[in-house]
Design a protein around this motif. Structure first.
Motif, PDB file in Angstrom:
ATOM      1  N   GLY A 127       0.814  -1.212   0.000  1.00 52.23           N
ATOM      2  CA  GLY A 127       0.000   0.000   0.000  1.00 52.23           C
ATOM      3  C   GLY A 127       0.846   1.259   0.000  1.00 52.23           C
ATOM      4  N   PHE A 128       1.961   1.221   0.735  1.00 54.97           N
ATOM      5  CA  PHE A 128       2.860   2.391   0.768  1.00 54.97           C
ATOM      6  C   PHE A 128       3.479   2.639  -0.600  1.00 54.97           C
ATOM      7  N   LEU A 129       3.943   1.576  -1.275  1.00 49.03           N
ATOM      8  CA  LEU A 129       4.545   1.737  -2.589  1.00 49.03           C
ATOM      9  C   LEU A 129       3.532   2.247  -3.615  1.00 49.03           C
ATOM     10  N   ASP A 130       2.277   1.805  -3.490  1.00 51.74           N
ATOM     11  CA  ASP A 130       1.220   2.327  -4.370  1.00 51.74           C
ATOM     12  C   ASP A 130       1.017   3.817  -4.140  1.00 51.74           C
ATOM     13  N   GLU A 131       0.963   4.223  -2.868  1.00 49.44           N
ATOM     14  CA  GLU A 131       0.757   5.636  -2.561  1.00 49.44           C
ATOM     15  C   GLU A 131       1.969   6.462  -2.976  1.00 49.44           C
ATOM     16  N   ARG A 132       3.164   5.922  -2.783  1.00 45.78           N
ATOM     17  CA  ARG A 132       4.380   6.612  -3.203  1.00 45.78           C
ATOM     18  C   ARG A 132       4.369   6.838  -4.703  1.00 45.78           C
ATOM     19  N   ARG A 133       4.005   5.793  -5.459  1.00 46.10           N
ATOM     20  CA  ARG A 133       3.952   5.898  -6.919  1.00 46.10           C
ATOM     21  C   ARG A 133       2.915   6.942  -7.348  1.00 46.10           C
ATOM     22  N   ARG A 134       1.773   6.933  -6.676  1.00 46.29           N
ATOM     23  CA  ARG A 134       0.730   7.893  -7.040  1.00 46.29           C
ATOM     24  C   ARG A 134       1.193   9.328  -6.820  1.00 46.29           C
ATOM     25  N   ARG A 135       1.853   9.570  -5.678  1.00 46.10           N
ATOM     26  CA  ARG A 135       2.300  10.936  -5.387  1.00 46.10           C
ATOM     27  C   ARG A 135       3.412  11.372  -6.335  1.00 46.10           C
ATOM     28  N   LEU A 136       4.343  10.479  -6.644  1.00 39.46           N
ATOM     29  CA  LEU A 136       5.425  10.831  -7.556  1.00 39.46           C
ATOM     30  C   LEU A 136       4.909  11.117  -8.952  1.00 39.46           C
ATOM     31  N   ARG A 137       3.964  10.328  -9.413  1.00 36.25           N
ATOM     32  CA  ARG A 137       3.428  10.546 -10.755  1.00 36.25           C
ATOM     33  C   ARG A 137       2.583  11.810 -10.825  1.00 36.25           C
ATOM     34  N   SER A 138       1.878  12.102  -9.737  1.00 32.80           N
ATOM     35  CA  SER A 138       1.113  13.350  -9.699  1.00 32.80           C
ATOM     36  C   SER A 138       2.042  14.552  -9.755  1.00 32.80           C
ATOM     37  N   ALA A 139       3.166  14.454  -9.013  1.00 34.59           N
ATOM     38  CA  ALA A 139       4.133  15.553  -9.033  1.00 34.59           C
ATOM     39  C   ALA A 139       4.783  15.689 -10.399  1.00 34.59           C
ATOM     40  N   ALA A 140       5.116  14.553 -11.040  1.00 37.38           N
ATOM     41  CA  ALA A 140       5.735  14.601 -12.369  1.00 37.38           C
ATOM     42  C   ALA A 140       4.770  15.124 -13.409  1.00 37.38           C
ATOM     43  N   ASP A 141       3.493  14.760 -13.289  1.00 39.36           N
ATOM     44  CA  ASP A 141       2.497  15.198 -14.258  1.00 39.36           C
ATOM     45  C   ASP A 141       2.262  16.698 -14.163  1.00 39.36           C
ATOM     46  N   ALA A 142       2.459  17.255 -12.962  1.00 40.95           N
ATOM     47  CA  ALA A 142       2.246  18.694 -12.782  1.00 40.95           C
ATOM     48  C   ALA A 142       3.415  19.519 -13.300  1.00 40.95           C
ATOM     49  N   ARG A 143       4.549  18.868 -13.603  1.00 37.52           N
ATOM     50  CA  ARG A 143       5.732  19.592 -14.060  1.00 37.52           C
ATOM     51  C   ARG A 143       5.692  19.760 -15.572  1.00 37.52           C
ATOM     52  N   PRO A 144       5.984  20.954 -16.114  1.00 37.55           N
ATOM     53  CA  PRO A 144       5.949  21.176 -17.568  1.00 37.55           C
ATOM     54  C   PRO A 144       6.897  20.235 -18.292  1.00 37.55           C
TER      55      PRO A 144
END
Length: 626
Positions: A127-144
C-alpha cells in the motif's frame, strides 16, 4: 551543422548508456548509500545482474524501542534478528516506480523464517509503494514537459565529461529525468485508456485488495468475492469512531514522514519502522483501523470482504491468528463461546464482534450481523460445534485441528472455530508446569495479557510513580468471551453489567478467591437444566500441556490482575473498585473445572512477590510461557 551533428551523436551515445548496468541502477546505488549513511553500512545491500537487481533492507526491530519484549512475544517477532525486506525489480520497473512484491522475513531466507507478521507487513508495504507511486506521478504530471527535456539535454555534455569520482551523481540526475519521462508517458497512457469504457475498470483498484491479478485469481478459484465495504457495527460508539479516524490520520502522517527525504530504500525502512509498533491497530488484510479499541493481538477486521478472504484462504493471505493457536487455547476459547451462546444474554455478548461466516466456495455470508435470524443460526452453529467437540472423545483438544472431522458435521463448524480463535485479541498461553503456582490448586493456569502496547506503556509509567498490587477479577465464562475481545472495561450501567454496581461504577476486584468466585458463576438461560459437578480433573502431565481438554460444565474462571495503587481505587474491605480502566491490566488466568475453589488471599506479601517475579519474567521473555 557539424557541431549540431556532433551534439546529436553525443546525446544518442548518452542515452545508449542507459542500457548499461552501471547507469541503469546508478540512482538506486546512490539511494542505497544514503540509507547506509542513515541506518548503518549493513542496513542496505544492492546486487544487480543484467537487467535485474535485488535490494535487501534490514530493519532492527529493537532500535529505539519500536517494539517491546512483551509485544514481540505476542506478535511472533525475534528482537535479536533484523527484519529483512527483499525487493527484486528490473531497470524499467525501478524507472517507473513499479517496485512491488516485497518479501519480508527474519533469518537467512523466507523459507526458514518464523516471522509471524510477514504477510501483514507485506500488505502494508504494498500500500505504501502504491501511494508513493501515485504521489510521484502526480508531481511529475504537474511539471511542464519542456523543463524536463531541457534539463536532460543540458545534462548530456556534463555526463559525457564527468569526472569518475562524481559520475554516479551526474548519471543519477540524468536517470531521474528519464524516470520523469516514464511517468509522464504512463500517465498519458492511463488517460487514453480512461477514455475507453472497456478500460475504465482496470484502473479502479483499491490497495486493500492487493493487486488485480491476485483478486482475479482468487475470484476464479472460489467465486466472486463480496464487494469491499465499510460496514460499521451498530454498537460502535462515538469514541471508537474518533479512535478510528485518529488512527487513519496517524497512518497518513507516517506516509508523509517516510516520503519526506531520501530515496526508495530509506523511505521503505523509515515507513516500516513507523508502522511496525501499530500493527495491532489495523486490520491485517485491508489495513483499515479496527472498529473497536485496540488490544495486544493483531487480527482481521469484521468487514465482509476481509472475513471472506480470511475464511477462504486463511494463512495463505494473513497470519493474523497470531500465537493463540495451540489446540488447548482454541478449545478453551470454544468453551467460552459455547457458554456465551447458551446464555440468556447471548445477543449482547455476541453483538460486537459478531461472527461473519462463509461456506467454502460461496461469496455471500451464511451468518452475519445483518441477517434477521442471526441468533437462531448462531445457536445452531454453536450446537454443532459443541457436538463435534463431544464426539472427538480421546483426541483431547486436537479436535480443533481436524478439518475433515468438523466438515462432516456442518460446513460452518470449521469457520466458526476459526473465527473464535482469530477474533480473540489477547495473548493467552498455558503456563509451563514449573511456572504454575500450587497455591491456586489448578493445573489450568495461563498467561493472559490483553492491554495494547501503548496502554501497557502507560501502565508501566503509572506503576513507577505509584506502585502496584495484585487482585482477582471473577466473571462467568460467557463474559470472558467478550473480555478477551474488548479487554477489562467498566461495564456498570451498561447491557454487559451482570451483578449490579453496589459500590459505584468501576472494575470490581478482590484479593480473595472466594469473593471473586461469587462473580464467576455462569448464568444459564431460563429453564436450562442445572449443571452437574464433574469429578476433579487429574493433573495433566507436562507432555500433554497444550493439548488438554476442559470439562465443559461447571466452569469457573478468574484473572489475576495487576492494579495501580491509585487514589481513585476504592477499597471496601475485601472488595476493590477501580474507577479508571487504565489502572488495571490482566496478567494470569485461572480455570476451575469443578465447583470448589481454594480460598486464597493475595494480601500475603510472599504471594505478591511470587506473582511479581513471575509476571516480570514472563513479560520480559513471553516465549518462556509457551
Amino acid at each position: 551543422e557539424e557541431e549540431e551533428d556532433d551534439d546529436d551523436e553525443a546525446d544518442q551515445d548518452l542515452w545508449r548508456h542507459f542500457n548499461h548496468e552501471d547507469v541503469r541502477f546508478a540512482t538506486l546505488r546512490e539511494e542505497v548509500r544514503a540509507a547506509q549513511r542513515a541506518y548503518g553500512i549493513g542496513a542496505a545491500e544492492l546486487c544487480s545482474t543484467g537487467d535485474c537487481c535485488r535490494l535487501l533492507l534490514h530493519v532492527d526491530p529493537s532500535a529505539g524501542g519500536l517494539v517491546t519484549e512483551l509485544t514481540a512475544g505476542a506478535w511472533g517477532i525475534d528482537l535479536l534478528t533484523p527484519i529483512t525486506i527483499r525487493l527484486v525489480m528490473s531497470a524499467d520497473e525501478y524507472a517507473r516506480d513499479e517496485a512491488q512484491g516485497a518479501h519480508i522475513f527474519q533469518g537467512p531466507s523466507p523459507q526458514d523464517s518464523k516471522f509471524a507478521p510477514a504477510k501483514q507487513l507485506s500488505l502494508i508495504l504494498s500500500g505504501f509503494l502504491d501511494e508513493r507511486r501515485r504521489r510521484l506521478r502526480s508531481a511529475a504530471d504537474a511539471r511542464p514537459p519542456a523543463a524536463v527535456t531541457e534539463i536532460a539535454i543540458a545534462s548530456g555534455p556534463a555526463a559525457a565529461v564527468a569526472d569518475t569520482e562524481g559520475s554516479d551523481l551526474v548519471l543519477a540526475e540524468l536517470f531521474r529525468d528519464r524516470r520523469r519521462q516514464f511517468r509522464r508517458r504512463d500517465m498519458s497512457e492511463v488517460a487514453g485508456a480512461s477514455a475507453d469504457p472497456q478500460a475504465v475498470g482496470s484502473s479502479d483498484r483499491t490497495p486493500s485488495a492487493s493487486s488485480g491479478k491476485r483478486r482475479r485469481s482468487a475470484d476464479s478459484a472460489v467465486g466472486a468475492a463480496p464487494t469491499p465495504n465499510e460496514h460499521v457495527p451498530a454498537s460502535m460508539t462515538a469514541e471508537e469512531m474518533r479512535l478510528g479516524e485518529a488512527a487513519r490520520q496517524r497512518k497518513q502522517e507516517c506516509i508523509s514522514a517516510a516520503l519526506g527525504e531520501g530515496g526508495l530504500p530509506a523511505q521503505i525502512m523509515r515507513y516500516v519502522g513507523l508502522r511496525l509498533p501499530s500493527l495491532h491497530e489495523f486490520c491485517a488484510i485491508c489495513d483499515e483501523p479496527h472498529t473497536a479499541r485496540p488490544m495486544i493481538q493483531r487480527t482481521v477486521c469484521g468487514r465482509d470482504f476481509c472475513c471472506w478472504q480470511f475464511s477462504q484462504f486463511g494463512k495463505l493471505i494473513s497470519d493474523a491468528e497470531g500465537v493463540n493457536t495451540s489446540a488447548e487455547v482454541v478449545d478453551l476459547l470454544v468453551c467460552m463461546a459455547v457458554h456465551a451462546a447458551r446464555s440468556a444474554r447471548r445477543s449482547v455478548i455476541f453483538s460486537d464482534p459478531f461472527p461473519t461466516l462463509f461456506r467454502d466456495g460461496e461469496s455471500q455470508p451464511a451468518l452475519s450481523a445483518r441477517k434477521e435470524d442471526r441468533m437462531e443460526i448462531l445457536q445452531a452453529v454453536m450446537k454443532d460445534v459443541e457436538a463435534v467437540r463431544e464426539q472427538a472423545g480421546s483426541s483431547a483438544a486436537a479436535w480443533t485441528t481436524c478439518i475433515d472431522f468438523m466438515q462432516q458435521r456442518s460446513p460452518l463448524v470449521r469457520p466458526m472455530v476459526q473465527w473464535i480463535s482469530q477474533s480473540a485479541r489477547c495473548l493467552l498461553r498455558p503456563l509451563r508446569p514449573q511456572d504454575r503456582l500450587k497455591v491456586f490448586e489448578t493445573e489450568w493456569q495461563y498467561v493472559l495479557v490483553s492491554a495494547a502496547p501503548e496502554r501497557e506503556a502507560l501502565f508501566q509509567q503509572l506503576k513507577l510513580e505509584k506502585g502496584s498490587t495484585f487482585a482477582f477479577h471473577g466473571s462467568p465464562p460467557e463474559n470472558w468471551h467478550s473480555i478477551l475481545r474488548h479487554g477489562l472495561k467498566i461495564a456498570s450501567d451498561t447491557e454487559l453489567m451482570l451483578r449490579g454496581a453496589r459500590f459505584g461504577k468501576g472494575i470490581y476486584l478482590s484479593p480473595r478467591t472466594d469473593i471473586s468466585a461469587f462473580y464467576s458463576g455462569s448464568q444459564p438461560s431460563p429453564g436450562a437444566p442445572p449443571a452437574s459437578a464433574p469429578p476433579k480433573p487429574a493433573a495433566a502431565p507436562e507432555a500433554l500441556t497444550g493439548n488438554r481438554k476442559l470439562h465443559l460444565e461447571s466452569l469457573r474462571m478468574m484473572a489475576v490482575c495487576e492494579v495501580i495503587k491509585d487514589p481513585s481505587l476504592k477499597v471496601i474491605k475485601d472488595i476493590w473498585v477501580a474507577t479508571k480502566e487504565e489502572t488495571v491490566v490482566t496478567r494470569f488466568f485461572m480455570v476451575y473445572s469443578g465447583l470448589q475453589m481454594p480460598v486464597v488471599n493475595l494480601d500475603r506479601e510472599c504471594l505478591q512477590a511470587k506473582l511479581r517475579d513471575l509476571a516480570g519474567a514472563l513479560c520480559s521473555q513471553p516465549e518462556a510461557s509457551a
